[in-house]
Write a protein that holds these residues in place. Sequence first.
Motif, PDB file in Angstrom:
ATOM      1  N   SER A 272      46.280  43.669  23.727  1.00 27.73           N
ATOM      2  CA  SER A 272      47.171  43.082  24.720  1.00 27.73           C
ATOM      3  C   SER A 272      46.347  42.200  25.658  1.00 27.73           C
ATOM      4  O   SER A 272      45.135  42.339  25.760  1.00 27.73           O
ATOM      5  CB  SER A 272      47.882  44.177  25.515  1.00 27.73           C
ATOM      6  OG  SER A 272      46.964  44.815  26.366  1.00 27.73           O
ATOM      7  N   ARG A 273      47.026  41.296  26.336  1.00 29.85           N
ATOM      8  CA  ARG A 273      46.329  40.395  27.248  1.00 29.85           C
ATOM      9  C   ARG A 273      45.670  41.185  28.374  1.00 29.85           C
ATOM     10  O   ARG A 273      44.567  40.884  28.803  1.00 29.85           O
ATOM     11  CB  ARG A 273      47.312  39.361  27.801  1.00 29.85           C
ATOM     12  CG  ARG A 273      47.763  38.380  26.726  1.00 29.85           C
ATOM     13  CD  ARG A 273      49.011  37.633  27.150  1.00 29.85           C
ATOM     14  NE  ARG A 273      49.409  36.629  26.173  1.00 29.85           N
ATOM     15  CZ  ARG A 273      50.134  36.870  25.092  1.00 29.85           C
ATOM     16  NH1 ARG A 273      50.529  38.095  24.822  1.00 29.85           N
ATOM     17  NH2 ARG A 273      50.459  35.904  24.260  1.00 29.85           N
TER      18      ARG A 273
ATOM     19  N   LEU B  33      51.207  47.245  19.595  1.00 31.87           N
ATOM     20  CA  LEU B  33      50.426  46.127  19.041  1.00 31.87           C
ATOM     21  C   LEU B  33      49.430  46.621  18.002  1.00 31.87           C
ATOM     22  O   LEU B  33      49.236  46.003  16.967  1.00 31.87           O
ATOM     23  CB  LEU B  33      49.687  45.398  20.164  1.00 31.87           C
ATOM     24  CG  LEU B  33      50.545  44.549  21.098  1.00 31.87           C
ATOM     25  CD1 LEU B  33      49.706  44.032  22.258  1.00 31.87           C
ATOM     26  CD2 LEU B  33      51.169  43.392  20.339  1.00 31.87           C
ATOM     27  N   SER B  34      48.802  47.770  18.297  1.00 28.99           N
ATOM     28  CA  SER B  34      47.739  48.240  17.412  1.00 28.99           C
ATOM     29  C   SER B  34      48.284  48.663  16.047  1.00 28.99           C
ATOM     30  O   SER B  34      47.516  48.933  15.134  1.00 28.99           O
ATOM     31  CB  SER B  34      46.987  49.402  18.058  1.00 28.99           C
ATOM     32  OG  SER B  34      47.864  50.488  18.235  1.00 28.99           O
TER      33      SER B  34
ATOM     34  N   GLY C 169      54.133  39.672  19.624  1.00 27.41           N
ATOM     35  CA  GLY C 169      53.843  39.608  21.055  1.00 27.41           C
ATOM     36  C   GLY C 169      52.796  38.561  21.411  1.00 27.41           C
ATOM     37  O   GLY C 169      52.307  38.527  22.532  1.00 27.41           O
ATOM     38  N   GLN C 170      52.441  37.719  20.451  1.00 28.38           N
ATOM     39  CA  GLN C 170      51.453  36.670  20.745  1.00 28.38           C
ATOM     40  C   GLN C 170      52.123  35.435  21.335  1.00 28.38           C
ATOM     41  O   GLN C 170      51.529  34.710  22.115  1.00 28.38           O
ATOM     42  CB  GLN C 170      50.689  36.282  19.483  1.00 28.38           C
ATOM     43  CG  GLN C 170      49.870  37.411  18.901  1.00 28.38           C
ATOM     44  CD  GLN C 170      48.930  36.936  17.796  1.00 28.38           C
ATOM     45  OE1 GLN C 170      48.643  35.765  17.664  1.00 28.38           O
ATOM     46  NE2 GLN C 170      48.471  37.873  16.985  1.00 28.38           N
ATOM     47  N   GLY C 171      53.351  35.194  20.911  1.00 25.02           N
ATOM     48  CA  GLY C 171      54.090  34.039  21.411  1.00 25.02           C
ATOM     49  C   GLY C 171      55.302  34.519  22.208  1.00 25.02           C
ATOM     50  O   GLY C 171      55.577  35.719  22.277  1.00 25.02           O
ATOM     51  N   PHE C 172      55.992  33.572  22.804  1.00 24.64           N
ATOM     52  CA  PHE C 172      57.116  33.941  23.656  1.00 24.64           C
ATOM     53  C   PHE C 172      58.404  33.262  23.208  1.00 24.64           C
ATOM     54  O   PHE C 172      58.403  32.084  22.871  1.00 24.64           O
ATOM     55  CB  PHE C 172      56.827  33.556  25.100  1.00 24.64           C
ATOM     56  CG  PHE C 172      55.601  34.220  25.621  1.00 24.64           C
ATOM     57  CD1 PHE C 172      55.645  35.528  26.041  1.00 24.64           C
ATOM     58  CD2 PHE C 172      54.393  33.557  25.640  1.00 24.64           C
ATOM     59  CE1 PHE C 172      54.511  36.164  26.503  1.00 24.64           C
ATOM     60  CE2 PHE C 172      53.246  34.177  26.091  1.00 24.64           C
ATOM     61  CZ  PHE C 172      53.304  35.482  26.525  1.00 24.64           C
TER      62      PHE C 172
ATOM     63  N   MET D  92      50.104  46.641  14.324  1.00 29.04           N
ATOM     64  CA  MET D  92      50.383  45.385  13.619  1.00 29.04           C
ATOM     65  C   MET D  92      49.119  44.561  13.431  1.00 29.04           C
ATOM     66  O   MET D  92      48.193  44.645  14.226  1.00 29.04           O
ATOM     67  CB  MET D  92      51.363  44.537  14.440  1.00 29.04           C
ATOM     68  CG  MET D  92      52.746  45.105  14.495  1.00 29.04           C
ATOM     69  SD  MET D  92      53.877  43.909  15.237  1.00 29.04           S
ATOM     70  CE  MET D  92      53.494  44.105  16.960  1.00 29.04           C
ATOM     71  N   CYS D  93      49.133  43.744  12.391  1.00 27.84           N
ATOM     72  CA  CYS D  93      48.030  42.805  12.186  1.00 27.84           C
ATOM     73  C   CYS D  93      48.617  41.448  11.812  1.00 27.84           C
ATOM     74  O   CYS D  93      49.414  41.351  10.882  1.00 27.84           O
ATOM     75  CB  CYS D  93      47.115  43.312  11.061  1.00 27.84           C
ATOM     76  SG  CYS D  93      45.790  42.167  10.668  1.00 27.84           S
ATOM     77  N   PHE D  94      48.251  40.452  12.562  1.00 27.47           N
ATOM     78  CA  PHE D  94      48.729  39.099  12.269  1.00 27.47           C
ATOM     79  C   PHE D  94      47.583  38.103  12.444  1.00 27.47           C
ATOM     80  O   PHE D  94      47.194  37.791  13.553  1.00 27.47           O
ATOM     81  CB  PHE D  94      49.899  38.740  13.196  1.00 27.47           C
ATOM     82  CG  PHE D  94      50.320  37.290  13.138  1.00 27.47           C
ATOM     83  CD1 PHE D  94      50.401  36.601  11.935  1.00 27.47           C
ATOM     84  CD2 PHE D  94      50.652  36.609  14.301  1.00 27.47           C
ATOM     85  CE1 PHE D  94      50.788  35.273  11.892  1.00 27.47           C
ATOM     86  CE2 PHE D  94      51.045  35.277  14.266  1.00 27.47           C
ATOM     87  CZ  PHE D  94      51.109  34.606  13.054  1.00 27.47           C
TER      88      PHE D  94
ATOM     89  N   TYR E 291      55.239  43.233  23.474  1.00 23.91           N
ATOM     90  CA  TYR E 291      54.508  42.437  24.450  1.00 23.91           C
ATOM     91  C   TYR E 291      53.736  43.317  25.423  1.00 23.91           C
ATOM     92  O   TYR E 291      54.325  44.143  26.119  1.00 23.91           O
ATOM     93  CB  TYR E 291      55.469  41.515  25.210  1.00 23.91           C
ATOM     94  CG  TYR E 291      54.799  40.756  26.326  1.00 23.91           C
ATOM     95  CD1 TYR E 291      53.782  39.849  26.059  1.00 23.91           C
ATOM     96  CD2 TYR E 291      55.169  40.960  27.647  1.00 23.91           C
ATOM     97  CE1 TYR E 291      53.147  39.167  27.080  1.00 23.91           C
ATOM     98  CE2 TYR E 291      54.542  40.279  28.679  1.00 23.91           C
ATOM     99  CZ  TYR E 291      53.523  39.381  28.386  1.00 23.91           C
ATOM    100  OH  TYR E 291      52.893  38.708  29.398  1.00 23.91           O
ATOM    101  N   GLU E 292      52.431  43.148  25.439  1.00 21.36           N
ATOM    102  CA  GLU E 292      51.532  43.883  26.324  1.00 21.36           C
ATOM    103  C   GLU E 292      51.582  45.407  26.121  1.00 21.36           C
ATOM    104  O   GLU E 292      51.204  46.163  26.995  1.00 21.36           O
ATOM    105  CB  GLU E 292      51.812  43.545  27.802  1.00 21.36           C
ATOM    106  CG  GLU E 292      51.437  42.131  28.188  1.00 21.36           C
ATOM    107  CD  GLU E 292      49.944  41.854  28.036  1.00 21.36           C
ATOM    108  OE1 GLU E 292      49.531  41.591  26.892  1.00 21.36           O
ATOM    109  OE2 GLU E 292      49.222  41.890  29.035  1.00 21.36           O
ATOM    110  N   HIS E 293      52.056  45.823  24.949  1.00 20.50           N
ATOM    111  CA  HIS E 293      52.155  47.255  24.676  1.00 20.50           C
ATOM    112  C   HIS E 293      51.120  47.612  23.607  1.00 20.50           C
ATOM    113  O   HIS E 293      51.378  47.491  22.408  1.00 20.50           O
ATOM    114  CB  HIS E 293      53.575  47.585  24.202  1.00 20.50           C
ATOM    115  CG  HIS E 293      53.903  49.039  24.252  1.00 20.50           C
ATOM    116  ND1 HIS E 293      53.914  49.848  23.142  1.00 20.50           N
ATOM    117  CD2 HIS E 293      54.222  49.844  25.291  1.00 20.50           C
ATOM    118  CE1 HIS E 293      54.233  51.080  23.488  1.00 20.50           C
ATOM    119  NE2 HIS E 293      54.422  51.105  24.791  1.00 20.50           N
ATOM    120  N   ASP E 294      49.938  48.037  24.056  1.00 22.53           N
ATOM    121  CA  ASP E 294      48.833  48.260  23.121  1.00 22.53           C
ATOM    122  C   ASP E 294      49.161  49.246  22.009  1.00 22.53           C
ATOM    123  O   ASP E 294      48.772  49.043  20.866  1.00 22.53           O
ATOM    124  CB  ASP E 294      47.590  48.742  23.883  1.00 22.53           C
ATOM    125  CG  ASP E 294      46.818  47.583  24.470  1.00 22.53           C
ATOM    126  OD1 ASP E 294      46.074  46.941  23.708  1.00 22.53           O
ATOM    127  OD2 ASP E 294      46.985  47.288  25.667  1.00 22.53           O
TER     128      ASP E 294
END
Lengths: 232, 130, 305
Positions: free
Chosen positions: A83-84, C77-78, C54-57, C80-82, C71-74
């Motif tokens: 995350s950012r 996010l972890s 969650g990389q783009g909006f 997924m792989c893109f 989005y901003e949720h580790d």
Amino acid sequence: MNRIIKVARMQLINKWTFIGIPLLILGGAFIFTMAIFWLVRRAGGDEAVMYSGGAQAPMWYFLALGIQSLTLTFPFSLAMSVSRRTFYLGTVLLFGISALLLSTFYYLMGLVEQATGGWGLGGRFFALEWVADNNGFVQIMFYFVLMLLLFMIGFWIATIYMRWRTSGMLVFFVALAAILLGTVFYLTLGEKWGQFWAWAITWSAGGVVLWGGAVAILMAGASYLTLRKATA
Amino acid sequence: MIDDSKPIFMQIAELIESDIVSGVLAEESQVPSTNEFAAFYRINPATAAKGVNRLVENGLLYKKRGIGMFVAQGARHQLLEARRHQFHEQYIRPLTAEASKLGIGTQELITMIQTSAHTDVNGQGSVIND
Amino acid sequence: MTNAPAIQATNLSKNYKELTALDQVNLALEPNRIYGLLGRNGAGKTTLMSILTGQGFANQGTVKIFGHNPYEHDATLSRMCFIRESQKYPDDFRANQAFKAAALFYENWDEDLARELIEAFRLPVKRRIKKLSRGQLSAVGVIIGLASRAEITFFDEPYLGLDAVARQIFYDRLVEDFATHPRTIVLSSHLIDEVANLLEHVVVIDAGKIVIDEEAESLRGAAVTVTGNAEKVAEFIGSYPVLHRDALGSLASISIRTRLSQAERARAAELGLELSPVSLQQLVVRSAMGTEDNDTSDVNVEAMK
């Protein structure tokens, strides 16, 4: 293991960037300065003390590092599903630790410098009087805040670029130029340069730490908010 | 091999059926796993599994827990029966349609079939294998 | 695990100035399947995937990954792989350093698999990534994508610059690894024929809109091209939806969207008509382009090859 730490470890995968190059710059500046001191003494230069600004060389590198650690590792960290926020915290944490270590190193080298009579040459590279006259804590904080400030400036500029690209850069630098020019005009037209310099020399190292620290924190906050919506 | 004419799971099922009919896969012998089918034909494993499962449902294959898939007893006979039924639709109809297009009369066609069947029996060509 | 969708997108829209990149996209992808995200270059594939990760909006709409906004949720996010087609790597990184980083962040990272793939692709791991060829750069992305074993893995045009042998290695390894480690794979591609058989479900996007969202198997054999005497072809196809028409003198070749019965096939034979299957690629192209303007759709077929 915590992902923030992992970001720091990712930044350190290439040890050269965060550790190697700053040390190389510092070592290079030191040797170069010492060579000059030695030449001056040999040529019969008899000033009591010689000063060198060489110690600030690695600090300017941090400005570049701030930009680089963002523009290149940020898109990659997104691909690593970071995350950012985590990227931000990990990167700033790593930089903070490196800056603190380097600041302590400066302080210790300053002590050595004073103990050896300026490396036997009466030169001052680390322990510049204006700073070295303060206590150890203020000295370390002075270097630390300066490094942090430069890093955050670079970092923030880079986040602006990542978020708004070229148009962001344009707006940023036009605004910066306007503020600087405005200040110069104000001081010149109001004939206030004398007052300005009189004010500037009243600054103490402690004051720099406080105000510099405040600005660095402000920049850190601005960087984070800008980064929140930045894209690769 | 796999083509675009129909769903892949049907094609996989038919490939296995053909192997059972021709004896390549004997009754009670083990059938390759769905993952092996997937890797061999470069198809989605779930699709391969669907093809194999279809044959399990029809009783042509059966599962041995933890070992794999095997050809059921009597599978070949069952398939031969089914294929006999399909024979008319699949071969005779197009054959007669093409024959009438070419102006081949029924008697002439029968003679041609007799000659062809004669050479085939003497040769080793299999009538069933497609 | 529940049957909740791995990926759920609701009313996603995205505009770049005057360009509409995504237009009211709705999708629900189930776990542990291989999806094809197909469409022409610039159709919105990469934009969609970067929003899903969650990389783009998006300007509008919501994304849920295993029920969470990524989005901003580790924690989400972890999973997924893109690796994007134009992925940027740190300037001074060598391929093996990128893999080292990936091993840090992807908990299911399989080092042995990564090593095998490096060998199969003959990737010079000690060369700086920015000095790699286009194909080698794609290989880096493919290796991270496969070896990360992330629960949802996106491959964004992974074959760019790879030669036929390397592409086959990728497809083979993907099938093999998926068979033993099922996960949700989204394969974005404009080379449909190459990946068609690997897909369980097909999503076709065109000009930011989803135009097909169907099981691959139900698309296969779902259309047929009827060729022969124009009058007889017209008589045979009746009112079936037409995907494409070609004519040459009295000869017509018309693709219709239907699955023919045994009786219909027999009747076609009696009429002297030839039937040929329509490939998934042709079907996608025809469906995406509609039947209005045949000239442009032919151009598009070329563009997609």
